[in-house]
Write an enzyme that holds these catalytic residues in place. Structure first.
Site, PDB file in Angstrom:
ATOM      1  N   PHE A   1     -91.154  26.153 -74.712  1.00  0.00           N
ATOM      2  CA  PHE A   1     -91.153  25.383 -73.467  1.00  0.00           C
ATOM      3  C   PHE A   1     -91.767  26.221 -72.348  1.00  0.00           C
ATOM      4  O   PHE A   1     -91.530  27.432 -72.281  1.00  0.00           O
ATOM      5  CB  PHE A   1     -89.716  24.978 -73.077  1.00  0.00           C
TER       6      PHE A   1
ATOM      7  N   HIS B   1     -86.277  22.032 -69.084  1.00  0.00           N
ATOM      8  CA  HIS B   1     -87.286  21.853 -70.126  1.00  0.00           C
ATOM      9  C   HIS B   1     -88.482  21.068 -69.601  1.00  0.00           C
ATOM     10  O   HIS B   1     -89.296  20.603 -70.372  1.00  0.00           O
ATOM     11  CB  HIS B   1     -86.698  21.104 -71.332  1.00  0.00           C
TER      12      HIS B   1
ATOM     13  N   GLU C   1     -91.677  30.831 -82.195  1.00  0.00           N
ATOM     14  CA  GLU C   1     -90.402  30.340 -82.724  1.00  0.00           C
ATOM     15  C   GLU C   1     -90.617  28.994 -83.415  1.00  0.00           C
ATOM     16  O   GLU C   1     -91.219  28.093 -82.828  1.00  0.00           O
ATOM     17  CB  GLU C   1     -89.408  30.199 -81.566  1.00  0.00           C
TER      18      GLU C   1
ATOM     19  N   ASP D   1     -90.873  26.454 -69.461  1.00  0.00           N
ATOM     20  CA  ASP D   1     -89.773  27.099 -68.745  1.00  0.00           C
ATOM     21  C   ASP D   1     -89.559  28.541 -69.234  1.00  0.00           C
ATOM     22  O   ASP D   1     -89.212  29.422 -68.454  1.00  0.00           O
ATOM     23  CB  ASP D   1     -88.489  26.314 -68.975  1.00  0.00           C
ATOM     24  N   PHE D   2     -89.748  28.745 -70.523  1.00  0.00           N
ATOM     25  CA  PHE D   2     -89.448  30.067 -71.102  1.00  0.00           C
ATOM     26  C   PHE D   2     -90.606  31.055 -70.939  1.00  0.00           C
ATOM     27  O   PHE D   2     -90.463  32.238 -71.252  1.00  0.00           O
ATOM     28  CB  PHE D   2     -89.046  29.925 -72.575  1.00  0.00           C
TER      29      PHE D   2
ATOM     30  N   GLU E   1     -89.181  35.859 -76.288  1.00  0.00           N
ATOM     31  CA  GLU E   1     -90.394  35.456 -75.581  1.00  0.00           C
ATOM     32  C   GLU E   1     -91.187  36.651 -75.073  1.00  0.00           C
ATOM     33  O   GLU E   1     -92.420  36.639 -75.067  1.00  0.00           O
ATOM     34  CB  GLU E   1     -90.049  34.512 -74.417  1.00  0.00           C
TER      35      GLU E   1
END
Ligand code: TPP
Lengths: 332, 347
Positions: A85, A131, A31, A87-88, A62
């Site tokens: 991130f 994040h 992205e 997190d993702f 993702e």
């Protein structure tokens, strides 16, 4: 050897550029990586140099980004996919943990997956709970996957180049704080003009000392280096061991350092429960227990979500101050 | 729904007899081998099997649309596809027996795959392979190859995020791929009406900007022709197609399932009357391309050949215990080598 100073971001960008020049099978997607050059500019100008067939903006997907990297790698490409991130990465956990990391094994060794998933965690940037997560410890449960987390521009470049050339799937974890925080040791540093590689699976002694070993990784290496400076003023010589590769971990370098200093502090950004520090500490207990002269100290984020307000975040995360305090108590 | 062969075996379009006879043979072999694998499981010789009885037309018809260099990303129930790809029966049996000749070295249950035949080993997690199939297809395009990918999954997979993300991705990048959703009406016990509120799964393609078609999955000719169009389209660079093959899983979900808990015999009987093999046979008989004598002989030969192959495969030695620690990484790291030492001390 000619050397200049590069930032962490510039060093990463240079690694990508060199590997893409060297090998047509290296492609970059994710992205915001193409037209925008990455939200943190790590992929800056790659689109201009290598064109839209090799540098692609993708939908916000993702699962498909990691899945597409698996497919491309299966077919002999060397994809470098970005998850914005850390997190993702959770969204693509299944692709990474249940698919990519097991494919070589489950196929009876028929396939290899030379892919890199680049990601970053932004603890230290006041980005709040969603994040800032450093989730590498949860991925220690995915044998087959390699996890790399550089702490300086020199390591960032050399390790990213090696990760791209590696024949196993690599999760390459960058520190968002090192992208932007000029006061950090790892923000800017010397990088040779000449090409070099850093082997995966090798820790690095960033500073030599006899009194205590501080094992750190990624952002906390900067905190440990700052702490070691302050400790020096107090007459304490700390050895800073930067893991650099989290999986496979270089236990040998850790153990050798502990055998010398007899004291261990592990400072890293996982929350404490089941963190990477737990793995390091238990390994040292298993293999070098008799060398320890004091209990191991683990410095982590507390086992709770990260606050956003920067003053609170400073207290929340591992800092040079916390390391200095811990070491001071330990060497008393 | 696209149909070419009527249930009575009348055809709107008469295909080349050689092709039909070859597909018929493969469907019969797939059926007989499937039944053998069920038996071997009941005899305790293999761990688990996901039977494909009733789904032969969907697998064989679509696989016949492929060129030999095209790539297959199957699900675990694709025995008919493997037979159509001309994978030797012994390879499939060795895989199931997890012996020394097993190409996957005993590392997964109930699935088959072998890169040598361009079949990427099937996954167990539902839909996990759809994104990688798409990535693979895009890399074919990047390498300027004219090969395409065919990717099989069940109706249950269409509820997954992986399905959505991957098909959307494929649409955006015009991947050379054909998605075949084998709608066998159930995901274990859950009927397709619990997976989706749409009538036909093929309509989902609309949201991804490419064509979706539903075909009678028990009509091998319809499956073949629909897949052929889709494969040719993908090869021309015109992007993906979603084919829904509407069929029925006659057997249990796997050997560990008892379908009488969730569906009645009448339903199964109704679908048995639509059997894909019987339908193609009626057509062949009608056209004078086949006789009942030949038919009997074919079933007998299939039975004999497969029985003998199994006997031969059973002579293969088991996997060496040390092989368990191989193939985790390209080069084993220290902590795995240490395990190897410990492991070698076990008896
Ligand atoms: C992600 C995931 N969730 C649940 C399961 C358990 N499971 C195994 S097979 C299956 C049903 C799959 O049905 P479908 O996709 O329609 O394929 P079919 O088995 O009918 O051919 C389920 C739920 C799984 N393997 N993976």
């Amino acid at each position: 050897m000619a050397t200049r100073e590069l930032t962490y971001v510039e060093a990463l960008n240079e690694a990508l550029r060199e590997e893409m020049r060297r090998d047509d099978s290296v492609i970059v997607f994710g992205e915001e990586v193409a037209a925008a050059g990455g939200v943190y500019k790590v992929t800056k100008d790659l689109l201009k140099e290598f064109g839209p067939k090799r540098v692609l903006d993708t939908p916000i997907s993702e699962i498909a980004i990691v899945g597409a990297a698996i497919g491309a790698a299966l077919n002999g490409l060397r994809p470098v996919a970005e998850i914005m991130f850390f997190d993702f990465v959770g969204i693509a956990f299944d692709q990474l943990v249940t698919h990519a990391s097991k494919m070589r094994f489950m196929s009876g060794g028929q396939v290899k997956l030379p892919l890199v998933i680049r990601t970053q965690y932004s603890l230290g940037r006041s980005y709040g709970s969603q994040h800032t997560q450093f989730l590498a410890a949860s991925l220690l449960q995915a044998p087959g996957l390699k996890i790399v987390a550089p702490a300086t521009p020199y390591d960032a470049k050399g390790l990213l180049k090696s990760s791209i050339r590696d024949d196993d799937p690599v999760l390459f974890v960058e520190s968002g704080a090192l992208y932007v925080n000029r006061s950090y040791y790892g923000y800017r540093g010397p990088v040779p003009e000449e090409e070099y590689l850093i082997p995966l699976g090798k820790a690095d002694v960033k500073r030599v000392g006899d009194d205590v070993t501080i094992v750190a990784v990624s952002r906390t290496v900067s905190e440990a280096m700052a702490a070691a400076n302050q400790l020096e003023e107090k007459g304490v010589k700390a050895e800073v061991v930067d893991l650099r590769t989290i999986m496979p971990m270089d236990y040998e370098t850790i153990i050798n350092s502990v055998k010398k200093t007899n004291r261990l502090v592990v400072a890293e950004d996982s929350v404490k429960t089941g963190g990477i520090s737990a793995e390091v500490a238990s390994h040292v207990c298993e293999y070098a227990f008799e060398y320890l002269e004091a209990p191991i100290v683990r410095l982590n984020s507390p086992p709770m979500p990260a606050p956003q307000a920067s003053e609170l975040e400073k207290k929340y995360m591992v800092s040079a101050e916390k390391i200095v305090n811990a070491v001071t108590k330990l060497v008393k | 729904m696209y149909q070419v062969l009527s249930p009575e075996g009348f055809a709107e379009e008469e295909l080349d007899p050689r092709l039909l006879l070859s597909m018929y043979r493969d469907m019969v072999y797939a059926r007989v081998l499937d039944r053998w694998l069920m038996r071997l499981q009941r005899m305790g010789k293999i761990g688990i099997h996901a039977p494909s009885e009733g789904q032969e037309a969907a697998g064989v018809g679509t696989a016949y649309a492929l060129g030999e260099n095209d790539w297959i990303f199957p699900l675990y129930r694709e025995l008919p596809v493997f037979v159509a790809r001309k994978v030797p029966i012994s390879d499939i049996v060795n895989r199931n027996l997890s012996n020394r000749a097993d190409p996957l070295k005993g590392r997964d249950f109930a699935v088959y795959g072998d890169i040598k035949y361009r079949i990427v080993p099937a996954p167990i997690p539902v839909a996990v392979h759809i994104p990688s199939a798409v990535g693979f297809a895009l890399s074919l395009k990047y390498k300027k190859l004219s090969e395409v990918v065919i990717n099989y999954f069940g109706d249950g997979a269409t509820s997954k995020g992986d399905f959505h993300e991957a098909l959307n991705f494929a649409g955006v990048f015009k991947a050379p791929i054909v998605f075949v959703c084998v709608n066998n009406q159930y995901a274990i016990s859950v009927p397709v009406s619990r997976q989706t509120a749409v009538e036909r799964l093929s309509v989902k393609a609309v949201a991804y900007g490419f064509e979706g078609v539903s075909v009678d999955g028990n009509d091998v000719v319809a499956c073949y022709l629909a897949a052929k169009r889709a494969v040719e389209k993908a090869r021309r660079g015109e992007g993906p197609t979603l084919i829904e093959a509407v069929t029925y899983r006659i057997g249990p979900h796997t050997t560990a399932d008892d379908p009488s808990r969730y569906r009645d015999d009448e339903e199964v009987e109704m679908w048995r009357r639509r059997d894909p093999i019987t339908r193609l046979r009626s057509h062949l008989l009608r056209r004078g391309l086949w006789s009942m004598d030949e038919d009997e002989k074919l079933w007998q030969t299939a039975e004999e050949t497969i029985r003998k192959t199994i006997e031969e495969c059973e002579k293969n030695p088991p996997l060496p215990p040390e092989s368990i620690l191989e193939d985790v990484y390209a080069t084993p790291p220290w902590h795995l080598i240490e395990e190897r030492e410990e492991f070698s001390q076990l008896r």
